[in-house]
Design a protein around this motif. Structure first.
Motif, PDB file in Angstrom:
ATOM      1  N   ILE B 155       0.990  -1.312   0.048  1.00 53.07           N
ATOM      2  CA  ILE B 155      -0.012  -0.135  -0.085  1.00 53.07           C
ATOM      3  C   ILE B 155       0.914   1.301   0.078  1.00 53.07           C
ATOM      4  N   ARG B 156       0.528   2.441  -0.913  1.00 52.64           N
ATOM      5  CA  ARG B 156       1.605   3.584  -0.825  1.00 52.64           C
ATOM      6  C   ARG B 156       0.541   4.877  -0.901  1.00 52.64           C
ATOM      7  N   SER B 157      -0.784   4.491  -0.542  1.00 47.20           N
ATOM      8  CA  SER B 157      -1.759   5.632  -0.478  1.00 47.20           C
ATOM      9  C   SER B 157      -3.151   5.235   0.173  1.00 47.20           C
ATOM     10  N   ARG B 191       4.671   0.107   0.883  1.00 52.92           N
ATOM     11  CA  ARG B 191       5.436  -0.466  -0.074  1.00 52.92           C
ATOM     12  C   ARG B 191       6.912  -0.323   0.419  1.00 52.92           C
ATOM     13  N   SER B 192       7.169   0.594   1.130  1.00 53.95           N
ATOM     14  CA  SER B 192       8.660   0.688   1.694  1.00 53.95           C
ATOM     15  C   SER B 192       8.623  -0.291   2.834  1.00 53.95           C
ATOM     16  N   PRO B 221       3.563   1.355 -12.626  1.00 50.31           N
ATOM     17  CA  PRO B 221       3.122   1.953 -13.695  1.00 50.31           C
ATOM     18  C   PRO B 221       4.002   1.486 -14.991  1.00 50.31           C
ATOM     19  N   SER B 222       5.260   1.447 -14.741  1.00 50.61           N
ATOM     20  CA  SER B 222       5.989   0.790 -15.777  1.00 50.61           C
ATOM     21  C   SER B 222       5.860  -0.491 -16.299  1.00 50.61           C
ATOM     22  N   THR B 229      -6.093   4.876 -11.711  1.00 49.72           N
ATOM     23  CA  THR B 229      -5.489   6.186 -10.753  1.00 49.72           C
ATOM     24  C   THR B 229      -3.921   5.360 -10.614  1.00 49.72           C
ATOM     25  N   PRO B 230      -2.911   5.757 -11.405  1.00 46.21           N
ATOM     26  CA  PRO B 230      -1.697   5.219 -11.406  1.00 46.21           C
ATOM     27  C   PRO B 230      -0.948   5.774 -10.417  1.00 46.21           C
ATOM     28  N   GLU B 231      -0.208   4.960  -9.485  1.00 43.38           N
ATOM     29  CA  GLU B 231       0.718   5.331  -8.471  1.00 43.38           C
ATOM     30  C   GLU B 231       1.917   4.992  -8.677  1.00 43.38           C
ATOM     31  N   PRO B 232       2.983   5.970  -8.616  1.00 41.82           N
ATOM     32  CA  PRO B 232       4.480   5.452  -8.828  1.00 41.82           C
ATOM     33  C   PRO B 232       4.843   4.611  -7.744  1.00 41.82           C
ATOM     34  N   ASP B 233       5.972   3.929  -8.016  1.00 43.57           N
ATOM     35  CA  ASP B 233       6.913   3.194  -7.148  1.00 43.57           C
ATOM     36  C   ASP B 233       5.962   1.947  -6.636  1.00 43.57           C
TER      37      ASP B 233
END
Lengths: 297, 285
Positions: B155-157, B191-192, B221-222, B229-233
């Motif tokens: 989870i990052r958001s 995520r971290s 997203p890469s 709703t793309p989120e980085p990392d």
């Protein structure tokens, strides 16, 4: 152009009650890769409304003590770098009032304007993270352009440019002799997670108080696929956020700018990345200013 | 590894092209069609994972794409999942938005006995959002309220308040791992946290029966650009497979879903990745 409120804080507050302000600076005249930065602040703010205001990794909500977004600055497209003076003045006003300014570019040339305001604040240096070193003297006859932004900045305040993977021979020579060239992208990218991020190299020789100039093109195209950001070998999102975390531990950061978004119809990812980085910068500044999150008080 | 050749449970893919509350980029209602096309054409020569489309599978449409009524959607998705289970088949739901997950979970009366393992960029723990409790930002809150133990990975958001609602007033995302010991239990690895600690701390004490829900924005997203709703990392594909291996090691997969594919934002990569994930889940069923 109306751009709304970055992160859509509830309740909205005016600037006098905010600890941080967002300054949209839609300057778009001389980007080398692709035009479009003029709509970048609006795109970033629109994406930010879909970003939670709580930075999960830092445990901080930068809206909890008041965050305000000001109307976009009207900037002249005249060649002289004085055209960006209104930005320098706005930055100076906010910093003197004790607020943390976050400038939303606009192309990375805006540094030529923010540097003018920073010079009037006293002993402040600039930590620059960009895909291009930025040390050329002129670019296609322009004194103020992304490729010359660091050179113009250095005329006002000390600056160190890092994370670059493009640099002309003259820019490298100029920057190296002044110790303005920090580590290139290859030194900063894909570091093993167990190593500390080498943020000390970003601030070498700079004063204790710094301003962060962050251009999105420091990221690799895999992390930020957009027109004008095609050069391989950039930083990953994790590389960058680890560096920022260390930077804010090493120096007091009085403000920041986020530049270089070139929106492309149908591709919302770059604006999301920019919005998340804006949240992260504000959350780091919040951590630096306030010992505990407001929710614990 | 041996490619599956009918030795596993037969599978029913339940297409649930539900799209009523997408927050930003619309189009996830077209997700099941895009995935079906990829699933039917999966290259069997997946040398890395030896996974191909299951030998015995059926595809059912739970409802038409135009259906936007949450109660009707829940009723139809639940009915098809229940029918699959009654026939001894593994139900794999293909979204559609994340709101379809609580509809699938509704068929298990013993919620406390079915742990929900969620891969996602977002916590999805809001009590309600934009005026409805049946918003895709509330999917895991509905599961939690049914009494399912929760494991939230990558989870990052999240909104601080939604974390506090489930993990208590002292919930602090910067710790990387949030734990709730009261029933129903809950674990959240950021995520971290996942990067620094690995998945194991979130799996301690995990029950034997598991339902897996994969929101494709859990991935970076890469490798999975086709989301609303793309989120980085995010996670890489291989990180996700490693985590799934750990989750299902010694445990039983009772059902799963893959949700939030937005074909309008995709170049084909994300749909293929989703199809591979579904085949992988079928292989472990």
């Amino acid at each position: 152009m109306h751009v709304g409120q970055f992160l859509a804080p509830e309740p909205a507050v005016d600037r006098e009650r905010a600890w941080a302000v967002v300054l949209p600076a839609p300057f778009d005249r001389s980007a080398g890769g692709a035009p479009g930065a003029r709509v970048a602040p609006a795109e970033i703010v629109a994406a930010s409304t879909q970003v939670e205001t709580y930075d999960l990794e830092l445990g901080r909500d930068p809206t909890d003590r008041g965050l305000a977004t000001l109307p976009p600055l009207e900037l002249s497209y005249a060649d002289e770098d004085e055209a960006l003076e209104p930005l320098g003045r706005a930055l100076e006003v906010e910093a003197r009032a004790g607020r943390f300014p976050l400038v939303l570019g606009g192309e990375s040339t805006v540094l030529a304007g923010t540097a003018r305001g920073l010079a009037r604040l006293g002993d402040v240096g600039v930590v620059r993270l960009e895909g291009t070193l930025g040390g050329d003297d002129v670019w296609h006859g322009l004194r103020a352009a992304p490729r010359t932004a660091v050179r113009r900045c250095a005329e006002h305040v000390p600056v160190r440019s890092s994370g670059w993977r493009l640099a002309s021979a003259t820019a490298r020579e100029w920057a190296t002799t002044r110790d303005t060239a920090g580590p290139a992208a290859r030194r900063l990218a894909a570091r093993p997670q167990v190593e500390p991020a080498p943020a000390d190299e970003l601030v070498r020789g700079l004063p204790e108080i710094v301003y962060l100039s962050l251009d999105l093109a420091v990221l690799d195209p895999a992390a930020l696929p957009m027109p004008g950001n095609l050069e391989p070998g950039g930083l990953s999102y994790a590389d960058l956020t680890r560096l920022l975390d260390e930077l804010f531990r090493l120096r007091r950061v009085v403000g920041a700018e986020l530049t270089g978004l070139t929106p492309h119809p149908g591709n919302v990812l770059p604006a999301f990345v920019a919005a998340r980085l804006g949240l992260r910068v504000l959350a780091l500044a919040h951590r630096q200013r306030f010992p505990t999150p407001s929710c614990w008080e | 590894m041996t490619p599956m050749a009918g030795a596993h449970r037969p599978v029913t893919f339940v297409a649930a092209p539900y799209e009523a509350t997408a927050s930003f980029v619309a189009g996830c209602g077209f997700g099941p069609d895009a995935i079906a096309e990829r699933l039917a054409g999966l290259d069997p020569n997946d040398a890395c994972h030896a996974v191909e489309a299951p030998a015995d599978w059926t595809w059912v449409e739970a409802h038409p794409r135009t259906l936007c009524d949450p109660a009707a959607m829940r009723r139809e998705v639940s009915r098809h999942v229940r029918e699959a289970l009654a026939a001894g088949r593994l139900p794999l739901v293909v979204g559609g938005e994340h709101t379809v997950t609580p509809a699938a979970l509704a068929v298990w009366d013993d919620a406390a006995g079915v742990t929900v393992v969620q891969f996602d960029a977002h916590a999805d723990l809001r009590a309600d959002y934009e005026g409805t409790p049946w918003n895709h930002a509330c999917a895991m809150r509905r599961a939690f309220e049914r009494g399912h133990p929760l494991v939230q990975l990558g989870i990052r958001s999240a909104l601080h308040e939604e974390l506090q609602d489930v993990y208590g007033p002292a919930a602090d995302g910067s710790s990387g791992l949030l734990m709730r010991e009261a029933t129903p239990t809950a674990r959240l690895l950021t995520r971290s946290g996942l990067r620094s600690r690995g998945v194991e701390p979130a799996l301690r004490g995990l029950g034997e029966r598991v339902y897996v829900t994969i929101d494709l924005d859990a991935l970076d997203p890469s490798c999975a650009p086709g989301v609303g709703t793309p989120e980085p990392d995010g996670l890489s594909y291989l990180e996700l497979l490693d985590a799934l291996d750990a989750v299902l090691d010694g445990r039983t997969l009772v059902g799963a879903d893959v949700v939030e594919l937005c074909p309008a934002r995709d170049d084909g990569r994300t749909a293929l990745l989703a199809a591979r994930l579904l085949a992988w889940l079928a292989d472990r069923g």
